[in-house]
Enzyme design. Structure first.
Site, PDB file in Angstrom:
ATOM      1  N   ASN A 115       5.197  -1.953   8.504  1.00 13.33           N
ATOM      2  CA  ASN A 115       5.002  -0.630   7.931  1.00 13.33           C
ATOM      3  C   ASN A 115       6.340   0.108   8.098  1.00 13.33           C
ATOM      4  OD1 ASN A 115       3.781   1.782   7.017  1.00 13.33           O
ATOM      5  ND2 ASN A 115       1.841   1.195   7.960  1.00 13.33           N
TER       6      ASN A 115
ATOM      7  N   GLY B  55      -3.659   3.740   0.906  1.00 14.08           N
ATOM      8  CA  GLY B  55      -4.558   3.850   2.043  1.00 14.08           C
ATOM      9  C   GLY B  55      -5.712   4.800   1.800  1.00 14.08           C
TER      10      GLY B  55
ATOM     11  N   ASN C  17       9.534   9.151   3.780  1.00 19.04           N
ATOM     12  CA  ASN C  17       8.394   9.792   3.132  1.00 19.04           C
ATOM     13  C   ASN C  17       7.496  10.435   4.170  1.00 19.04           C
ATOM     14  OD1 ASN C  17       5.436   8.717   3.251  1.00 19.04           O
ATOM     15  ND2 ASN C  17       6.681   6.878   3.444  1.00 19.04           N
TER      16      ASN C  17
ATOM     17  N   THR D 161       8.723   0.045  -1.920  1.00 14.93           N
ATOM     18  CA  THR D 161       9.593   1.092  -2.430  1.00 14.93           C
ATOM     19  C   THR D 161      10.322   0.709  -3.713  1.00 14.93           C
ATOM     20  OG1 THR D 161       9.869   1.918  -0.189  1.00 14.93           O
ATOM     21  CG2 THR D 161      11.513   2.606  -1.770  1.00 14.93           C
TER      22      THR D 161
ATOM     23  N   GLY E  96      11.695  -3.480   2.239  1.00 19.53           N
ATOM     24  CA  GLY E  96      12.966  -3.451   1.545  1.00 19.53           C
ATOM     25  C   GLY E  96      13.195  -4.537   0.511  1.00 19.53           C
TER      26      GLY E  96
ATOM     27  N   SER F 125       0.818  -1.205   0.000  1.00 18.64           N
ATOM     28  CA  SER F 125       0.000   0.000   0.000  1.00 18.64           C
ATOM     29  C   SER F 125       0.856   1.261   0.000  1.00 18.64           C
ATOM     30  CB  SER F 125      -0.892  -0.020   1.242  1.00 18.64           C
ATOM     31  OG  SER F 125      -1.562   1.200   1.364  1.00 18.64           O
TER      32      SER F 125
ATOM     33  N   GLY G  89       1.493  11.771   3.998  1.00 18.14           N
ATOM     34  CA  GLY G  89       0.329  12.219   4.747  1.00 18.14           C
ATOM     35  C   GLY G  89      -0.977  11.618   4.266  1.00 18.14           C
TER      36      GLY G  89
ATOM     37  N   CYS H  75      -1.836   4.438  12.173  1.00 16.73           N
ATOM     38  CA  CYS H  75      -2.430   5.776  12.234  1.00 16.73           C
ATOM     39  C   CYS H  75      -2.492   6.287  13.659  1.00 16.73           C
ATOM     40  CB  CYS H  75      -3.857   5.759  11.708  1.00 16.73           C
ATOM     41  SG  CYS H  75      -3.993   5.061  10.106  1.00 16.73           S
TER      42      CYS H  75
END
Lengths: 247, 301
Positions: free
Chosen positions: B190, B45, B68, B264, B242, B20, B71, B128
């Site tokens: 995450n 998300g 990153n 990534t 990774g 995600s 947001g 979150c």
């Protein structure tokens, strides 16, 4: 479907202190002025780097770059015959309106995408204003494409001062401005063109990761009816209408 | 040769899925790879309402990775269902939706909304901040993980996956809380919380100060945590963090992950997911392995 391209370096030369011009074979898609490539910096950096298309003709692509870090330093050391790994061309380039009186404005290494634009724009009249700090580069390639004015902040070559002072003088004689350069210059272009009610497109820069619009890393604030939203410099840009950008 | 794996009710044609936040809603990458080849797609998300995300800069490159601070920019759950899901449904690939909320009620609301055709799974992003608890992440508190999982579980018929944050003292306790709450699977990790400073401005690079670290730099942390979680839960584990090539993917599978998510790496190489799938196939051929499940959990300690 887009493919990863391998491109052979044809030449790579320093044209000013820390500014290089690299030409490589390109058998991929023909670029539109203002588009960019994502180039792998040979393991020196984790992410690919975005580079504007400086020039393109008959399977030869040229980029202009300033050495700023490990990635571009590594590029500067590449030689004829070396192989680049590239994706692109990416992004939304300049919208070319034909038959207009055009002013192209570049600042420093931001002049990179403007050479190809100057060649492709079918203008009724073309003015080119190039601004530098002290040392100039690539000016000779713009000669012959339009009426060229060069400024240097230190007065070392051409007119002394900011390139935006040239824009202020000429804005009444043009229908559209295309600009690429440092943010303060672009902001000034926005102000000058909006005040004069002249169309203006600017090419923006932002740190990128994916380069194709998926990660939303290269956000750019743009005007909306109810406030603002963030657009992607890599996909919605790099070229935006100046009036929509919120600096 | 069988590469198929099952995560809850979802049957994946292979164990390679997208992480995600790195694949958008699939449109951009569909120009580069055949989305039908993927095991599943986890979309970026979603929140109840549209979110603009954080001001730029949002990215900072690190040694072997990136920070990153996006947001959670997204169009909101309604716009996703209306505009993005129809596109995704045109492919033969399971769609898993990552959901992010500020309260448990928001998670439940979205889980109910997304209990529709075309969606196979819900991935709960417990990283979150919980605004009802002063902004502490749901995912650092096992009781909160249990509570949110249980309620989402009740709200949807889809496969429920809980995505854990690595920024905890004991990941095993968090994983067990998710399993106890009724999760069908766990995904981890995450991003790792990180920071960078602009030395010219002497300010944090991000307006938000803290950003999420991902990329190959965090793979050893991710692998260790996947290994730990695999030993304490019975439900499938999806490993990520990774992964850049098929060898990385195999490490996670050998440790016991039932599937792996590529994140990534998509930024560096938009073809990496299909390259990893091909690499795994080649490894299986070379080692005369007929079934991917022979690899999963085959680590010898």
């Amino acid at each position: 479907m887009r493919w990863k391209m391998k491109a052979r370096v044809l030449s790579n030369r320093r044209i000013a202190s820390e500014v290089y011009e690299m030409t490589f074979e390109w058998k991929g898609k023909k670029p539109h002025p203002g588009q960019f490539l994502m180039i792998d910096c040979q393991g020196k950096t984790f992410l690919k780097r975005p580079f504007s298309v400086n020039d393109f003709e008959e399977e030869k692509m040229t980029i202009l770059y300033q050495v700023r870090g490990e990635g571009t330093k590594n590029l500067s050391q590449m030689k004829e015959g070396d192989i680049l790994e590239i994706t692109g061309p990416h992004g939304n380039g300049f919208e070319i309106l034909e038959g207009k009186r055009v002013l192209i404005v570049g600042g420093g290494v931001g002049i990179a995408p403007l050479l190809y634009l100057a060649k492709k724009v079918k203008a009724q009249k073309l003015y080119i204003a190039l601004g530098f700090k002290r040392e100039t580069f690539l000016v000779e390639k713009f000669e012959g494409l339009g009426e060229v004015v060069v400024t240097t902040e230190e007065g070392s070559t051409g007119r002394k001062g900011l390139v935006t002072s040239v824009v202020e003088e000429m804005i009444g004689e043009v229908d559209i401005v295309y600009g690429c350069g440092p943010k303060p210059m672009l902001k000034a272009l926005q102000e000058i063109s909006m005040k004069a009610n002249v169309l203006c497109q600017i090419s923006l820069e932002e740190k990128m990761a994916c380069g194709i619009g998926a990660c939303l890393g290269c956000a750019c604030k743009v005007r909306e009816d109810k406030g603002f939203s963030y657009k992607r410099v890599c996909r919605d840009g790099p070229v935006f209408w100046a009036e929509e950008v919120l600096f | 040769m069988n590469l198929s794996v099952e995560i809850g009710k979802i049957k994946l044609k292979n164990p390679v899925i997208t992480a995600s936040g790195t694949f958008g809603f699939g449109r951009e990458y569909s120009e580069y790879i055949d989305l039908n080849k993927l095991g599943a797609i986890v979309v970026k998300g979603l929140t109840v309402k549209p979110r603009e995300g954080n001001p730029p800069p949002r990215l900072f490159e690190t040694a072997s990775g990136i920070l990153n601070s996006i947001g959670l920019q997204n169009p909101g759950v309604d716009a996703f269902i209306e505009r993005e899901l129809p596109f995704l449904k045109s492919f033969d690939v399971p769609v898993i939706v990552n959901i992010a909320g500020e309260t448990v009620e928001e998670f439940v609301y979205m889980a109910e909304k997304l209990d529709i055709e075309g969606i196979e799974g819900i991935e709960i992003n417990v990283s979150c901040p919980n605004v009802k608890k002063g902004g502490m992440a749901f995912g650092v508190n096992p009781d909160d993980i249990f509570d949110i999982t249980r309620k989402v579980r009740k709200a949807t018929s889809k496969t429920v996956i809980v995505k854990l944050t690595p920024n905890v003292t004991d990941i095993k306790v968090c994983a067990k809380a998710a399993e106890k709450g009724g999760a069908d699977a766990i995904s981890l990790i995450n991003t790792v919380a990180g920071m960078a400073v602009d030395i010219d401005k002497r300010r944090p690079v991000f307006e938000n100060v803290i950003g999420g670290l991902s990329g190959p730099a965090i793979k050893p942390i991710a692998l260790k945590m996947v290994y730990e979680v695999v030993t304490v839960v019975s439900i499938p584990v999806i490993g990520m963090g990774g992964i850049m090539n098929y060898k990385d993917a195999l490490e996670f599978l050998i440790v016991g992950a039932r599937a792996i998510a590529v994140g990534t790496c998509n930024f560096v190489n938009p073809y990496c997911t299909v390259e990893i799938i091909d690499g795994i196939k080649k490894y299986m051929e070379e080692n005369e392995i007929e079934d991917i499940n022979e690899i999963i959990g085959s680590i010898k300690i």
